[in-house]
Design a protein around this motif. Structure first.
Motif, PDB file in Angstrom:
ATOM      1  N   GLN A   1       0.817  -1.201   0.000  1.00 44.65           N
ATOM      2  CA  GLN A   1       0.000   0.000   0.000  1.00 44.65           C
ATOM      3  C   GLN A   1       0.861   1.266   0.000  1.00 44.65           C
ATOM      4  OE1 GLN A   1      -3.619   0.103  -0.171  1.00 44.65           O
ATOM      5  NE2 GLN A   1      -2.965  -1.921  -0.872  1.00 44.65           N
ATOM      6  N   THR A   2       0.471   2.227  -0.808  1.00 46.64           N
ATOM      7  CA  THR A   2       1.200   3.498  -0.859  1.00 46.64           C
ATOM      8  C   THR A   2       0.975   4.322   0.407  1.00 46.64           C
ATOM      9  OG1 THR A   2      -0.661   4.500  -2.055  1.00 46.64           O
ATOM     10  CG2 THR A   2       1.138   3.582  -3.373  1.00 46.64           C
TER      11      THR A   2
ATOM     12  N   ASN B   1      -2.742  -1.126  -4.958  1.00 48.68           N
ATOM     13  CA  ASN B   1      -1.850  -0.544  -3.950  1.00 48.68           C
ATOM     14  C   ASN B   1      -2.343   0.788  -3.375  1.00 48.68           C
ATOM     15  OD1 ASN B   1      -0.244  -2.715  -4.603  1.00 48.68           O
ATOM     16  ND2 ASN B   1       1.218  -1.535  -5.815  1.00 48.68           N
ATOM     17  N   SER B   2      -3.452   1.303  -3.894  1.00 45.10           N
ATOM     18  CA  SER B   2      -3.931   2.616  -3.449  1.00 45.10           C
ATOM     19  C   SER B   2      -5.197   2.537  -2.595  1.00 45.10           C
ATOM     20  CB  SER B   2      -4.199   3.511  -4.664  1.00 45.10           C
ATOM     21  OG  SER B   2      -5.265   2.984  -5.450  1.00 45.10           O
TER      22      SER B   2
ATOM     23  N   SER C   1      -5.018   4.441   0.709  1.00 44.81           N
ATOM     24  CA  SER C   1      -4.962   5.876   0.429  1.00 44.81           C
ATOM     25  C   SER C   1      -6.355   6.404   0.106  1.00 44.81           C
ATOM     26  CB  SER C   1      -4.020   6.154  -0.746  1.00 44.81           C
ATOM     27  OG  SER C   1      -2.687   5.878  -0.396  1.00 44.81           O
ATOM     28  N   THR C   2      -7.105   5.649  -0.677  1.00 44.80           N
ATOM     29  CA  THR C   2      -8.472   6.035  -1.030  1.00 44.80           C
ATOM     30  C   THR C   2      -9.352   6.094   0.210  1.00 44.80           C
ATOM     31  OG1 THR C   2      -8.269   5.032  -3.223  1.00 44.80           O
ATOM     32  CG2 THR C   2     -10.499   5.398  -2.380  1.00 44.80           C
TER      33      THR C   2
END
Length: 242
Positions: free
Chosen positions: A22-23, A90-91, A94-95
């Motif tokens: 994950q970013t 991977n986002s 963040s979302t």
């Protein structure tokens, strides 16, 4: 972020790797293991530097383990990513984090894909936006996409072990329907989940699951629980053709 595992040697690595990739990095990662007897702990140990808390001890089932994880958590937001689940890209975190910030809501949820052991999508769970009363028509969000403020567990209660395999349904029903906590829907597939689960392993388990669903409905303000009990599995059937 809480992962509950028991004898999950076939899926736990995929789960952990999806968290690591994950970013969004401001993540407290907790793994609660029910004293696995296969290679699960050995696999987890390979990623120990990425795990904030690892607890391996006997428990009273998956929801007891989830409650342990919540009580150990120090972050503001709680989400469950069980051993057979994984983030679809991977986002995702963040979302989720950005949505909580922008919408100022205590609960968010999204969409989920069920996959088989080869990773092929076999069922699509598209939640749609929630409005009050939808639980009366058999609606529910996919629990692995359900994220909420940690404080809700301390004000409205944890997962109740009285509802067996329906404890996650009962908690979301209690938070969203009975207590009318504001929610926000992310129109995105957040989670992949390998098909299966204890509630679907036998006809007897499915019958028990329906009994626990009915009990949860009756105790959380569903108007016509028997009718809702009929609608709920019909919604699942649609997901295979969506």
């Amino acid at each position: 972020m809480i992962t509950v595992a028991f004898n999950a040697e076939n899926t736990i690595e995929r789960c952990i790797q999806s968290v690591i990739r994950q970013t969004f990095k401001n993540v407290e990662y907790i793994i609660i293991d029910g004293v696995s007897t296969d290679r699960t702990i050995g696999i987890i140990d390979q990623y120990r530097e990425h795990i904030n808390i690892l607890l391996s001890e006997p428990d009273k089932g998956i929801y007891d383990a989830m409650n342990k994880g919540i009580k150990l958590a120090g972050g503001d937001i709680i989400g469950m990513l069980n051993a057979d689940d994984f983030f679809t890209d991977n986002s995702v975190l963040s979302t989720i984090a950005e949505t909580f910030k922008q919408q100022n809501t205590p609960i968010i949820y999204g969409d989920l894909d069920f996959v088989n052991s080869q990773g092929k999508v076999v069922r699509k769970w598209r939640s749609g936006e929630y409005s009050q009363g939808m639980f009366n028509r058999g609606w529910m969000p996919p629990h692995p996409t359900f994220y909420c403020k940690r404080e809700l567990f301390y004000t409205l209660g944890f997962y109740s072990l009285k509802y067996g395999t329906a404890a996650d349904y009962e908690l979301m029903l209690r938070f969203m329907h009975l207590n009318r906590i504001n929610t926000f829907y992310i129109k995105k597939v957040l989670i992949g989940m390998e098909i299966g689960g204890i509630s679907n392993k036998s006809f007897g388990n499915r019958v028990k699951g329906l009994f626990f669903d009915l009990k949860a409905m009756r105790n959380n303000g569903i108007i016509f629980p028997v009718i809702t009990l009929i609608f709920k599995p019909l919604r699942k059937t649609y997901q295979y053709f969506s």
